[in-house]
Design a protein around this motif. Structure first.
Motif, mmCIF file in Angstrom:
data_model
loop_
_atom_site.group_PDB
_atom_site.id
_atom_site.type_symbol
_atom_site.label_atom_id
_atom_site.label_comp_id
_atom_site.label_asym_id
_atom_site.label_seq_id
_atom_site.Cartn_x
_atom_site.Cartn_y
_atom_site.Cartn_z
ATOM 1 N N PHE A 128 -10.138 51.956 -12.039
ATOM 2 C CA PHE A 128 -10.905 52.607 -11.371
ATOM 3 C C PHE A 128 -11.571 51.991 -10.398
ATOM 4 C CE2 PHE A 128 -13.081 48.194 -11.055
ATOM 5 C CZ PHE A 128 -14.187 48.713 -10.418
ATOM 6 N N LEU A 129 -11.040 51.881 -9.671
ATOM 7 C CA LEU A 129 -10.850 51.463 -7.264
ATOM 8 C C LEU A 129 -10.361 52.588 -6.834
ATOM 9 C CD1 LEU A 129 -12.882 50.203 -5.583
ATOM 10 C CD2 LEU A 129 -10.520 48.432 -5.088
ATOM 11 N N THR A 130 -9.382 52.889 -7.748
ATOM 12 C CA THR A 130 -8.531 54.101 -7.026
ATOM 13 C C THR A 130 -8.870 54.933 -6.991
ATOM 14 O OG1 THR A 130 -6.559 54.109 -9.239
ATOM 15 C CG2 THR A 130 -6.138 52.501 -7.531
ATOM 16 N N THR A 131 -9.301 55.628 -8.053
ATOM 17 C CA THR A 131 -9.429 56.634 -8.255
ATOM 18 C C THR A 131 -11.657 56.560 -7.499
ATOM 19 O OG1 THR A 131 -9.333 56.779 -10.569
ATOM 20 C CG2 THR A 131 -11.218 58.009 -10.016
ATOM 21 N N TYR A 132 -11.799 55.508 -7.362
ATOM 22 C CA TYR A 132 -13.484 55.797 -6.790
ATOM 23 C C TYR A 132 -12.491 55.757 -4.912
ATOM 24 C CZ TYR A 132 -16.799 53.730 -3.683
ATOM 25 O OH TYR A 132 -18.409 53.254 -3.066
ATOM 26 N N MET A 133 -11.721 55.400 -4.471
ATOM 27 C CA MET A 133 -11.170 55.420 -3.114
ATOM 28 C C MET A 133 -10.899 56.931 -2.491
ATOM 29 S SD MET A 133 -11.752 52.795 -1.659
ATOM 30 C CE MET A 133 -11.999 51.005 -1.523
ATOM 31 N N VAL A 134 -10.008 57.254 -4.093
ATOM 32 C CA VAL A 134 -9.582 58.579 -3.708
ATOM 33 C C VAL A 134 -10.343 59.437 -3.886
ATOM 34 C CG1 VAL A 134 -7.611 60.939 -4.137
ATOM 35 C CG2 VAL A 134 -6.890 58.370 -4.196
ATOM 36 N N ARG A 135 -11.233 59.754 -4.918
ATOM 37 C CA ARG A 135 -12.495 60.498 -5.556
ATOM 38 C C ARG A 135 -13.524 60.545 -4.116
ATOM 39 N NH1 ARG A 135 -8.795 62.972 -6.635
ATOM 40 N NH2 ARG A 135 -7.721 62.777 -8.994
ATOM 41 N N GLN A 136 -14.066 59.623 -4.146
ATOM 42 C CA GLN A 136 -15.465 58.790 -3.411
ATOM 43 C C GLN A 136 -15.326 58.892 -2.351
ATOM 44 O OE1 GLN A 136 -18.371 59.736 -5.573
ATOM 45 N NE2 GLN A 136 -16.870 60.213 -7.066
ATOM 46 N N ILE A 137 -14.299 57.699 -1.959
ATOM 47 C CA ILE A 137 -14.460 57.491 -0.204
ATOM 48 C C ILE A 137 -13.836 58.558 0.718
ATOM 49 C CG2 ILE A 137 -13.770 55.405 1.464
ATOM 50 C CD1 ILE A 137 -15.637 54.940 -0.447
ATOM 51 N N GLY A 138 -12.617 59.042 -0.027
ATOM 52 C CA GLY A 138 -11.634 60.826 0.533
ATOM 53 C C GLY A 138 -10.631 59.790 1.095
ATOM 54 N N PHE A 139 -9.900 58.768 0.898
ATOM 55 C CA PHE A 139 -8.845 58.795 1.472
ATOM 56 C C PHE A 139 -7.886 60.153 0.242
ATOM 57 C CE2 PHE A 139 -10.248 54.236 1.754
ATOM 58 C CZ PHE A 139 -10.180 53.902 2.943
ATOM 59 N N SER A 140 -7.027 60.040 1.131
ATOM 60 C CA SER A 140 -5.714 60.807 0.307
ATOM 61 C C SER A 140 -4.214 59.493 -0.482
ATOM 62 C CB SER A 140 -4.866 61.567 2.026
ATOM 63 O OG SER A 140 -3.880 60.771 1.993
ATOM 64 N N ASP A 141 -3.899 60.675 -1.529
ATOM 65 C CA ASP A 141 -3.320 59.996 -2.274
ATOM 66 C C ASP A 141 -2.047 59.435 -1.489
ATOM 67 O OD1 ASP A 141 -4.342 60.213 -4.459
ATOM 68 O OD2 ASP A 141 -3.382 62.210 -5.138
#
Length: 439
Positions: free
Chosen positions: A271-284
């Motif tokens: 779940f954290l990987t999705t959160y960091m990319v989708r919500q926080i805004g880090f690129s893949d």
């Protein structure tokens, strides 16, 4: 044998007596050197095969969850996917030793490789590409068993083939190769390929790495020579080995601490990987670099933890550097980016500290067998089962996110490390005959 030969030859007379005494010793030394070189060469090929395979197996770790989220699969179904994978891997890891005794380690290794390759193709072609979740779940679950058979079959192979005098070093190199491929190289490779060929292309590239590692194992790694044990006898001994928890309860406590050790890692995958990319805004790519650097720090922590346990005691390192360190860094890795946004350098610094803290549980591998008396092998099996079980428990906690929310789940994961700190205090070897207890 060489000592006996030397003594016999030393009684010979004549001008060639000295040479008669030294030639066999010299031949023995040369033979030992050749055997050592051959063994090192075999081990080198084995570690190469393992590293390359694990690169392919680990490439998806930091991007598969956000990718599936983008395809329309909700967090609950993504978490179930990882949970089923973890359950399958845990069972296969537990059984790999018994299967290797009955079939031979190489057969287990190659069976695992064949399962992984076949199921990954099914996962991509009939699951991901057409959005068939049922086939995704089935193939990903079975693929988890293939990974565990390959990886833990190699661990048995190393134990069979390594020089007993250097077994600890060989096993250390095994875990180095395993972690290097699974976490470090795989993350950096995926970080490079994602902007170029995308998520689906990177998943297909993973297949190529696994195939290459499997080919090296097939053609360059010989089968270990050992006495075969009937499968029923081997599995029976494996099941009986669980009684070590009844006879030595501290071993069971150590197994629970081992589950806690990497629960956050496998929960974050879900779940954290999705959160960091989708919500926080880090690129893949940014998140792949953060993830890979965290795992590189974790590899280095294996060495640091060993030295720390030697000088300060294993329970001190596990309790404070591991348990308390993970409690703090688990919270920081979630809350700090939530508060300040996608700051790459701050987040990567926290991730490095988190990776180091995860590695501080390494002394468990030496401490727990000491608590099992003569049942050291069974204690190691309990630790392996704990390692596999964390791949189930982590995603199960991640599955609570849709119902409870992300913040409460992160707190639950963090508090588990406080529980682990308390449990670690029971991992103290009782004193007998005036012998000092394990610190």
């Amino acid at each position: 044998m060489s000592a006996g030969t030397g003594q016999t030859s030393a009684t010979a007379s004549g001008p060639d007596a000295g040479r008669a005494g030294t030639a066999p010793d010299g031949a023995a030394r040369n033979g030992t050197a050749r055997n050592g070189t051959a063994r090192s060469r075999k081990l080198g090929w084995a570690l190469t095969a393992l590293t390359v395979f694990m690169v392919g197996d680990g490439m998806e770790t930091a991007f598969l969850s956000p990718y599936l989220d983008a395809l329309g699969f909700d967090a609950g179904r993504v978490a179930l996917l990882w949970s089923a994978y973890g359950a399958s891997a845990a069972i296969a890891a537990w059984a790999a030793g018994a299967l290797a005794q009955a079939w031979g380690a190489k057969r287990v290794i190659m069976t695992g490789a064949a399962i992984w390759l076949a199921m990954h193709v099914v996962f991509l072609v009939f699951g991901v590409s057409v959005g068939n979740y049922s086939l995704m779940l089935l193939s990903f679950t079975v693929r988890g068993a293939g990974y565990a058979m390959f990886a833990f079959g190699f661990l048995v192979w190393v134990n069979d083939e390594a020089d007993p005098r250097t077994l600890h070093k060989s096993v250390g190199w095994y875990w180095f190769a395993y972690a290097l491929g699974l976490g470090v190289v795989s993350s950096y490779v995926a970080g490079f390929t994602l902007p170029v060929i995308g998520q689906l292309g990177t998943l297909w590239l993973a297949l190529a790495f696994v195939a290459a590692g499997s080919a090296v194992a097939l053609f360059k790694v010989p089968g270990a020579v050992r006495r075969r044990v009937p499968l029923a006898e081997s599995l029976g001994a494996l099941v009986k080995g669980i009684t070590v928890v009844r006879d030595h309860p501290r071993v069971g406590i150590g197994g629970v601490v081992r589950v806690i050790n990497t629960t956050s890692f496998y929960a974050f995958v879900a779940f954290l990987t999705t959160y960091m990319v989708r919500q926080i805004g880090f690129s893949d790519t940014e998140w792949q670099l953060i993830w890979g650097t965290m795992l590189f720090a974790n590899v280095l922590a294996n060495i640091v933890a060993g030295y720390g346990a030697h000088y300060l005691g294993p329970r001190q390192i596990i309790t404070w550097a591991g348990g308390f360190g993970c409690f703090v860094t688990v919270l920081a890795l979630y809350f700090v980016p939530t508060w300040i946004g996608p700051n790459f350098w701050v987040t990567i610094a926290i991730a490095v500290l988190y990776g180091l803290a995860l590695g501080m549980f390494v002394p468990l591998s030496a401490l727990i067998p000491q608590l099992a008396g003569a049942s050291k092998g069974s204690a190691i099996a309990v630790l392996n089962l704990g390692a596999g079980a964390s791949q189930l428990v982590g995603p199960l906690l991640a599955a609570l996110v849709p119902a409870l929310g992300m913040t409460p789940v992160v707190w639950v994961i963090a508090v588990l490390y406080l529980v682990g700190m308390v449990l670690t205090q029971f991992l103290k070897q009782p004193t007998t005959s005036g012998a000092p207890s394990a610190a």
